[in-house]
Design an enzyme around this catalytic site. Structure first.
Site, short mmCIF file in Angstrom:
data_model
loop_
_atom_site.label_atom_id
_atom_site.label_comp_id
_atom_site.label_asym_id
_atom_site.label_seq_id
_atom_site.Cartn_x
_atom_site.Cartn_y
_atom_site.Cartn_z
N LEU A 153 -5.99 -2.21 -1.42
CA LEU A 153 -5.78 -1.97 0.05
C LEU A 153 -6.62 -3.52 0.81
O LEU A 153 -7.67 -3.59 1.07
CB LEU A 153 -6.58 -0.79 0.72
CG LEU A 153 -6.11 -0.35 2.06
CD1 LEU A 153 -7.13 1.15 2.49
CD2 LEU A 153 -6.46 -1.31 3.10
N ALA A 154 -5.58 -4.20 0.92
CA ALA A 154 -6.02 -5.57 1.58
C ALA A 154 -4.80 -6.61 1.62
O ALA A 154 -4.17 -6.96 1.06
CB ALA A 154 -6.98 -6.52 0.45
N GLU A 155 -4.57 -6.70 3.12
CA GLU A 155 -3.15 -7.38 3.56
C GLU A 155 -3.35 -8.77 3.13
O GLU A 155 -2.32 -9.24 2.80
CB GLU A 155 -3.10 -7.08 4.94
CG GLU A 155 -2.51 -5.85 5.22
CD GLU A 155 -3.70 -4.69 5.28
OE1 GLU A 155 -4.82 -5.07 5.16
OE2 GLU A 155 -3.31 -3.34 5.39
N HIS A 191 -0.80 0.78 15.35
CA HIS A 191 0.18 1.39 14.55
C HIS A 191 1.57 1.01 15.31
O HIS A 191 2.58 1.53 14.95
CB HIS A 191 -0.17 2.81 14.30
CG HIS A 191 -0.92 2.88 13.30
ND1 HIS A 191 -2.39 2.55 13.24
CD2 HIS A 191 -0.86 3.56 12.11
CE1 HIS A 191 -2.85 2.85 12.26
NE2 HIS A 191 -2.20 3.60 11.36
N GLN A 226 2.02 -2.06 5.85
CA GLN A 226 2.27 -0.72 6.19
C GLN A 226 2.77 -0.53 7.64
O GLN A 226 3.53 0.26 7.72
CB GLN A 226 1.11 -0.03 5.62
CG GLN A 226 1.36 1.46 5.47
CD GLN A 226 0.24 2.32 4.64
OE1 GLN A 226 -0.86 2.44 5.50
NE2 GLN A 226 0.49 2.61 3.76
N PHE A 227 1.82 -1.20 8.31
CA PHE A 227 2.29 -0.93 9.90
C PHE A 227 1.87 -2.50 10.50
O PHE A 227 1.25 -3.15 9.83
CB PHE A 227 1.42 -0.19 10.37
CG PHE A 227 1.60 1.26 10.40
CD1 PHE A 227 2.54 1.89 11.46
CD2 PHE A 227 0.87 2.11 9.53
CE1 PHE A 227 2.82 3.33 11.21
CE2 PHE A 227 1.41 3.47 9.19
CZ PHE A 227 2.22 4.08 10.27
N PHE A 271 -1.29 -4.35 11.20
CA PHE A 271 -2.18 -4.73 10.22
C PHE A 271 -1.89 -6.09 9.58
O PHE A 271 -2.65 -6.70 8.90
CB PHE A 271 -2.06 -3.72 8.91
CG PHE A 271 -2.18 -2.35 9.30
CD1 PHE A 271 -2.62 -1.88 10.39
CD2 PHE A 271 -1.67 -1.45 8.23
CE1 PHE A 271 -2.76 -0.63 10.74
CE2 PHE A 271 -1.70 -0.24 8.90
CZ PHE A 271 -2.24 0.54 10.12
N GLU A 306 0.85 -1.19 0.00
CA GLU A 306 0.00 -0.03 0.01
C GLU A 306 0.84 1.21 0.03
O GLU A 306 1.83 1.58 0.86
CB GLU A 306 -0.79 -0.13 1.24
CG GLU A 306 -1.91 -1.29 1.16
CD GLU A 306 -2.43 -1.63 2.50
OE1 GLU A 306 -2.02 -0.91 3.33
OE2 GLU A 306 -3.26 -2.61 2.55
C1 LIG Z 1 -5.84 -2.98 7.64
C2 LIG Z 1 -5.27 -1.59 7.53
N1 LIG Z 1 -4.57 -1.59 6.40
C3 LIG Z 1 -3.93 -0.45 6.10
C4 LIG Z 1 -4.18 0.61 7.11
C5 LIG Z 1 -3.49 1.89 6.76
N2 LIG Z 1 -4.32 3.02 6.17
C6 LIG Z 1 -5.03 3.82 7.12
S1 LIG Z 1 -5.97 4.65 6.18
C7 LIG Z 1 -5.50 3.97 4.57
C8 LIG Z 1 -6.23 4.16 3.51
C9 LIG Z 1 -7.82 4.21 3.57
O1 LIG Z 1 -8.37 4.90 2.38
P1 LIG Z 1 -9.79 4.84 2.28
O2 LIG Z 1 -10.51 3.55 2.64
O3 LIG Z 1 -10.16 5.16 0.84
O4 LIG Z 1 -10.26 5.83 3.46
P2 LIG Z 1 -10.12 7.66 3.53
O5 LIG Z 1 -8.66 7.65 4.36
O6 LIG Z 1 -9.65 7.79 2.04
O7 LIG Z 1 -10.94 8.03 4.23
C10 LIG Z 1 -4.45 3.10 4.99
C11 LIG Z 1 -3.89 2.29 3.92
C12 LIG Z 1 -4.91 0.54 8.01
N3 LIG Z 1 -5.43 1.64 8.80
N4 LIG Z 1 -5.53 -0.61 8.27
#
Ligand SMILES: Cc1ncc(C[n+]2csc(CCOP(=O)(O)OP(=O)(O)O)c2C)c(N)n1
Ligand SMILES: [Mg+2]
Lengths: 325, 362
Positions: free
Chosen positions: A58-60, A129, A82-83, A86, A29
């Site tokens: 976005l999918a681990e 995190h 990413q952290f 997750f 990501e």
């Molecule tokens: C399981 C997981 N993976 C990655 C993250 C890191 N992360 C936080 S917000 C984000 C992007 C999310 O984007 P979106 O779903 O479009 O929501 P937005 O922040 O744009 O409101 C990521 C990758 C997380 N918090 N949880």
């Protein structure tokens, strides 16, 4: 030679292996154009193209599951979580699948995957995190778990991890990313996995640590020196497998040990090291082997981090407890 | 290929619903919500208040007086229009950006600030606030929302569970599982995907080969709607109808709101200039939800500059007071956290409790 932070050394290692081996792919990501949220992959997409360094949906579980599948096609995947908090989303892909790939297929397939991820705490991040989940993976047969304590080690260990033909969890302590610089050769070099490093020699007590706690142990050793206690400090570098030989050799010399981990106390790496020591060197011991750890709560919300995290004072205290036993 | 591609023209079924256009003109008379003048004014007040809260939160974060913060400006219609369609006993499962909905559901402001600072009291919803604290793990709230809804159905409640995620969140397995479970049990759930075009730096077109997120509802056998997320009337109306369907036993709905976050992803070092252009920012700011709703209300003589200034002043004062209250709140201790691990403290924690009480008394 150049002075590098740990994050720069990591980028440099990734760049080295992307250059060396066409089959190395870096993905996760925000690792592409954005260069990763910590900038570990800064500039790599520009240099190697989107085919080799790319963003994923976005999918681990998808990220690691895809890495497992790619392994059958001769790809050498270097995915980023990413952290590390997750990784729970990808537990089956890591522990249920990647770790068992070689075993399940009787050696027909293997998964030369290196999962990189920031972990640890002390940088005021929100929940999940900051975490020390290394114990969960060290316990999983089939995985190697590597944790560098600084820039030089990070580069050599990461290159070796990528070249390793089994899955490696490569954990990067967030607090170490930019906390100090050190000489890191521009050219490639590797450090053997499963080998500890004696960071400081001493005859009175052995302090065993990994990751950020290595620095707390070194600081503790300095304080102990002022009281004429010579502490030996061992940096494990790899927590699965553990370099038992180096530990036992040191303990036979010092007769005392404190094992330090940033993670919570129960069922941890420190506990398993204590049992290795008592099984192999009990007659050399002058005192029980002690532990310095965090308490058994979930990682605290950021406000209470300072007191929750073990520090050098806790180590000094435990070392004296051992000496005075 | 001899078979007809079933995806052909699928997007036609998911055309964007808009009621109020960028110029504040009604473009769909038939679907204008049945809201009183007071309701319309209240909606505007909430959006203006929330914009101020966002600006103040960003400033407070920069001064080091707040911690984790995910900016909300641009998403007011999406967040507050959907929330306005709810009742007090409806249950909210928010993501980290959805603090405004919690506040309008009853979470005191000072607690929102404590959440930002990483104090557990910020996560302790008051007894009359039916909500979970903001979810950090992308997607986890979506399967839970199905569970809340199934539970409500079992208990015979006339309420809904509503959950929020982003365009990135719609890529998680939990998203598909959540909408599928809710569909399988015909549970009273509403799944809102706020498509603000980016998941941190990753543009939505890299998330999936599907052109819309709303069409993913089709695979779960539930209705999906694509809505102009900068149009508070459209978001309100679609959510209201979804709620009615849910209460009537007709199952869950997926709503995709097309929106934009003006600010960075969070205040922890994200730099949007690495992945967005000024042109894109400008195009979206032309669609601003507050600007168009202001025009609409002014045309109806329901809103004035004085009214707006009064809301801004009130917001500033309340925010100031809430920060003060958060400052005064007892600092969080490790022993507090221990208390919250289990109903009864196990032996290892009892021992550690003593140790940390001593540490904390120093
Ligand atoms: C399981 C997981 N993976 C990655 C993250 C890191 N992360 C936080 S917000 C984000 C992007 C999310 O984007 P979106 O779903 O479009 O929501 P937005 O922040 O744009 O409101 C990521 C990758 C997380 N918090 N949880
Ligand atoms: Mg988004």
């Amino acid at each position: 030679m150049a002075q590098m932070t740990m994050i720069q050394a990591i980028t440099n290692a990734l760049q080295t292996e992307l250059k060396n081996d066409e089959d190395v792919l870096v993905f996760g990501e925000d690792v592409g154009q954005n260069g990763g949220v910590f900038r570990a992959t800064e500039g790599l997409q520009e240099e190697f193209g989107e085919e080799r360094v790319f963003d994923t949906p976005l999918a681990e579980s998808g990220i690691i599951g895809m890495a497992v599948g790619m392994s059958t096609q001769g790809v050498r995947p270097v995915p980023e979580i990413q952290f590390f908090g997750f990784v729970f989303e990808a537990m089956d892909a890591v522990s249920g699948q990647a770790a068992r790939f070689r075993y399940r297929s009787g050696g027909r397939w293997h998964a030369p995957i290196t999962i990189r991820s920031p972990f640890g705490g002390g940088v005021h991040t929100p929940e999940l995190h900051a975490d020390s989940l290394e114990g969960l993976f060290a316990q999983q047969p089939g995985l190697k778990v590597v944790i560098p304590s600084g820039p030089y080690d990070a580069k050599g260990l990461l290159i070796q991890s990528i070249r390793d033909n089994d899955p490696v969890i490569f954990l990067e302590h967030m607090k170490l990313y930019r906390s100090f610089r050190e000489e890191v050769p521009e050219e490639e070099y590797t450090l053997e996995l499963g080998k500890a490093e004696t960071k400081r020699e001493g005859k009175d007590i052995t302090l065993i640590a990994y990751g950020a706690m290595v620095h707390a142990a070194l600081k503790a050793a300095e304080e102990l020196e002022e009281e004429n206690i010579q502490a030996e400090v061992i940096d494990l570098r790899t927590i699965a497998p553990i370099d038992v030989d180096t530990i036992i050799e040191s303990v036979k010399k010092t007769s005392r040990a404190v094992v330090i981990q940033e993670a919570q106390r129960k069922a941890g790496i420190a506990a398993s090291i204590v049992s290795e020591i008592q099984e192999r060197a009990i007659l050399h011991l002058e005192a029980p082997v002690l532990r310095v750890t965090a308490p058994d709560t979930v990682y605290p919300f950021s406000e209470a981090e300072e007191i929750w995290l073990p520090n050098h004072k806790d180590i000094v205290e435990k070392a004296k407890e051992s000496i005075n036993f | 290929m001899s078979f007809k591609n079933p995806l052909e023209k699928i997007e036609d079924k998911f055309e964007m619903i808009q009621i109020l256009d960028e110029n504040g003109k009604i473009v769909d008379e038939d679907n204008v919500p049945d809201l009183s003048d007071d309701d319309l004014v209240e909606l505007m007040k909430r959006m203006v208040y929330t914009r101020v809260l966002d600006q103040r939160s960003i400033a407070l974060n920069r001064q080091g007086r707040l911690g984790f913060y995910a900016p909300t400006a641009g998403q007011e219609a999406s967040q507050l229009g959907s929330h306005y369609a709810l009742e007090k006993d409806d249950f909210i499962l928010p993501a980290y950006r959805d603090v405004p909905q919690l506040i309008w559901h009853g979470l005191p402001l000072y607690q929102a600030f404590l959440f930002s600072r990483g104090h557990f009291h910020g996560n302790q919803m008051p007894d009359d606030v039916n909500a979970l604290s903001p979810q950090i793990i992308i997607g986890a709230q979506i399967t839970q929302a199905a569970g809340v809804a199934v539970g409500m159905k079992k208990k015979g409640k006339e309420n809904v569970a509503i959950t929020y995620t982003g365009d990135g969140g719609a890529s998680q397995g939990d998203f598909y599982e959540g909408i599928n479970f809710a569909g399988a049990y015909q549970a009273p759930a509403i799944f809102v995907v706020q498509n603000n075009q980016f998941a941190i730096s990753v543009p939505v077109d890299k998330q999936s080969a599907a052109n819309t997120i709303s069409q993913k509802a089709a695979a779960a056998g539930i209705p999906g709607f694509l809505v102009d997320g900068m149009d508070v009337l459209a978001v309100y109306q679609v959510t209201k109808e979804a709620r009615e369907r849910a209460i009537n036993g007709d199952g869950p709905t997926l709503i995709e709101t097309m929106t934009y976050r003006y600010g960075p992803h969070t205040m922890a070092g994200d730099d949007p200039t690495r992945y967005r252009t000024d042109d894109m920012d400008d195009d979206w700011e032309k669609k601003d939800p507050i600007v168009r709703f202001r025009k609409y209300l002014e045309e109806k003589d329901l809103w004035s500059e004085d009214q707006e200034n009064a809301v801004v002043e009130k917001a500033k004062e309340e925010i100031k007071a809430a920060v003060k209250k958060a400052d005064k709140y007892d600092k969080m201790k490790v022993t507090d956290l221990m208390e919250n691990m289990y109903e009864e403290l196990p032996a290892n924690l009892q021992e550690q409790m003593e140790e940390y009480k001593e540490k904390e008394s120093k």
